[in-house]
Write a protein that holds these residues in place. Structure first.
Motif, PDB file in Angstrom:
ATOM      1  N   LYS A  38       0.840  -1.191   0.000  1.00 60.52           N
ATOM      2  CA  LYS A  38       0.000   0.000   0.000  1.00 60.52           C
ATOM      3  C   LYS A  38       0.876   1.241   0.000  1.00 60.52           C
ATOM      4  CE  LYS A  38      -3.631  -2.391   2.578  1.00 60.52           C
ATOM      5  NZ  LYS A  38      -4.476  -2.405   3.802  1.00 60.52           N
ATOM      6  N   THR A  78       0.455   8.061  -3.917  1.00 58.91           N
ATOM      7  CA  THR A  78       1.154   8.774  -4.985  1.00 58.91           C
ATOM      8  C   THR A  78       1.324  10.241  -4.623  1.00 58.91           C
ATOM      9  OG1 THR A  78      -0.916   9.241  -6.137  1.00 58.91           O
ATOM     10  CG2 THR A  78       0.184   7.165  -6.662  1.00 58.91           C
ATOM     11  N   LYS A 105      -3.341   9.906  -4.165  1.00 58.53           N
ATOM     12  CA  LYS A 105      -4.174   8.737  -4.394  1.00 58.53           C
ATOM     13  C   LYS A 105      -3.517   7.501  -3.781  1.00 58.53           C
ATOM     14  CE  LYS A 105      -6.244  10.441  -8.713  1.00 58.53           C
ATOM     15  NZ  LYS A 105      -6.470  10.153 -10.156  1.00 58.53           N
ATOM     16  N   ARG A 106      -4.340   6.667  -3.201  1.00 52.67           N
ATOM     17  CA  ARG A 106      -3.844   5.433  -2.593  1.00 52.67           C
ATOM     18  C   ARG A 106      -3.800   4.333  -3.648  1.00 52.67           C
ATOM     19  NH1 ARG A 106      -3.403   3.897   2.610  1.00 52.67           N
ATOM     20  NH2 ARG A 106      -4.539   5.783   3.237  1.00 52.67           N
ATOM     21  N   GLN A 107      -2.713   3.586  -3.677  1.00 50.06           N
ATOM     22  CA  GLN A 107      -2.516   2.526  -4.646  1.00 50.06           C
ATOM     23  C   GLN A 107      -2.198   1.206  -3.922  1.00 50.06           C
ATOM     24  OE1 GLN A 107      -2.753   2.649  -8.115  1.00 50.06           O
ATOM     25  NE2 GLN A 107      -3.614   4.689  -7.794  1.00 50.06           N
ATOM     26  N   HIS A 108      -2.690   0.118  -4.510  1.00 42.17           N
ATOM     27  CA  HIS A 108      -2.422  -1.232  -4.011  1.00 42.17           C
ATOM     28  C   HIS A 108      -1.589  -1.943  -5.063  1.00 42.17           C
ATOM     29  CE1 HIS A 108      -5.396  -1.015  -0.683  1.00 42.17           C
ATOM     30  NE2 HIS A 108      -5.987  -0.150  -1.502  1.00 42.17           N
ATOM     31  N   THR A 130      -0.555  -2.489 -10.506  1.00 40.89           N
ATOM     32  CA  THR A 130      -0.988  -1.516  -9.505  1.00 40.89           C
ATOM     33  C   THR A 130      -2.428  -1.134  -9.780  1.00 40.89           C
ATOM     34  OG1 THR A 130      -0.562   0.654  -8.530  1.00 40.89           O
ATOM     35  CG2 THR A 130      -0.091   0.397 -10.878  1.00 40.89           C
ATOM     36  N   THR A 131      -3.191  -0.863  -8.741  1.00 38.44           N
ATOM     37  CA  THR A 131      -4.590  -0.499  -8.883  1.00 38.44           C
ATOM     38  C   THR A 131      -5.029   0.268  -7.651  1.00 38.44           C
ATOM     39  OG1 THR A 131      -6.847  -1.361  -9.156  1.00 38.44           O
ATOM     40  CG2 THR A 131      -5.313  -2.693  -7.892  1.00 38.44           C
ATOM     41  N   ALA A 132      -6.014   1.133  -7.861  1.00 37.50           N
ATOM     42  CA  ALA A 132      -6.550   1.897  -6.729  1.00 37.50           C
ATOM     43  C   ALA A 132      -7.500   1.046  -5.900  1.00 37.50           C
ATOM     44  CB  ALA A 132      -7.250   3.151  -7.232  1.00 37.50           C
TER      45      ALA A 132
END
Length: 228
Positions: A132, A135, A139-142, A159-161
């Motif tokens: 986790k 950016t 924005k949070r990214q997994h 990677t995906t939100a």
């Protein structure tokens, strides 16, 4: 008073040259006489005249009184205090033996511990989890990532939100193809019990010959490499 003083003065003069043994014998004789007189009087008590009381007071006053709590002289041998011994219990009939529990089974020496498993299978072992991050835009990214246990090499699968079941399944397919292209021999994959890993994720890797090893519930140390 004069009558009592004169005979007592002669008595004292007679006792001065006497030895201690003679004095003790005379004292014992006088005490015996007093005991006999008290026995003859019975319940009656001897009455002392004022002159007798004065003489007794004069004789008893100079006598030193020994305190009750005085310690005996060092030369005197006094018996040492010995603790009282507890009474021995009475002899009774032997107790009946209670039934003992069955012996515990001998641990299986072939059982493999988790540490042994990690060391012995390090060359064919992978661990995975979601990294986790945030950016620059906030924005949070997994990021699904896989770590090789032996070399600590990290493989980023995308990677995906918001991770979905389809995205995770596709990440598993990509991992299987990358391992096949690299000719890597992988047999085990450790992952936690997060709901982000769907059933298809495990099925895709199982079809590729990789066994899924879920870690314990709330035991991050079992997947410590990726948890760091």
């Amino acid at each position: 008073m004069t009558y009592l003083t004169v005979p007592n003065a002669f008595a004292v003069r007679r006792l001065l040259p006497a030895s201690a043994r003679d004095k003790n014998i005379e004292i014992l004789a006088l005490r015996h006489q007093i005991t006999v007189l008290q026995r003859q009087l019975g319940p009656q008590r001897a009455e002392f005249a004022p002159a007798d009381r004065s003489l007794l007071a004069a004789l008893l006053h100079p006598l030193p009184s020994t305190p009750r709590d005085a310690t005996p002289p060092a030369t005197a041998r006094t018996p040492r205090h010995q603790p009282a011994m507890a009474p021995r219990p009475a002899q009774t009939a032997p107790r009946e033996r209670l039934p003992t529990s069955p012996p515990r089974p001998t641990p299986d020496r072939a059982t493999t511990t988790w540490t042994t498993f990690l060391h012995s299978q390090a060359a064919v072992l992978l661990t995975t989890d979601f990294i986790k991050t945030v950016t620059l835009t906030g924005k949070r990214q997994h990021i699904p990532a896989v770590v090789e246990h032996a070399t600590r090499r990290i493989r980023v699968l995308g990677t995906t939100a918001r991770p979905t079941a389809d995205q995770d399944t596709q990440a598993a397919r990509n991992l299987a193809m990358d391992l096949e292209d690299a000719g890597a021999d992988v047999k085990y994959l450790i992952r936690d019990r997060d709901a982000k890993f769907p059933a298809l994720f495990d099925q895709v890797l199982s079809d590729a010959g990789i066994d899924i090893v879920p870690s314990g519930v709330r035991v991050p140390r079992m997947n410590s490499i990726t948890e760091r």
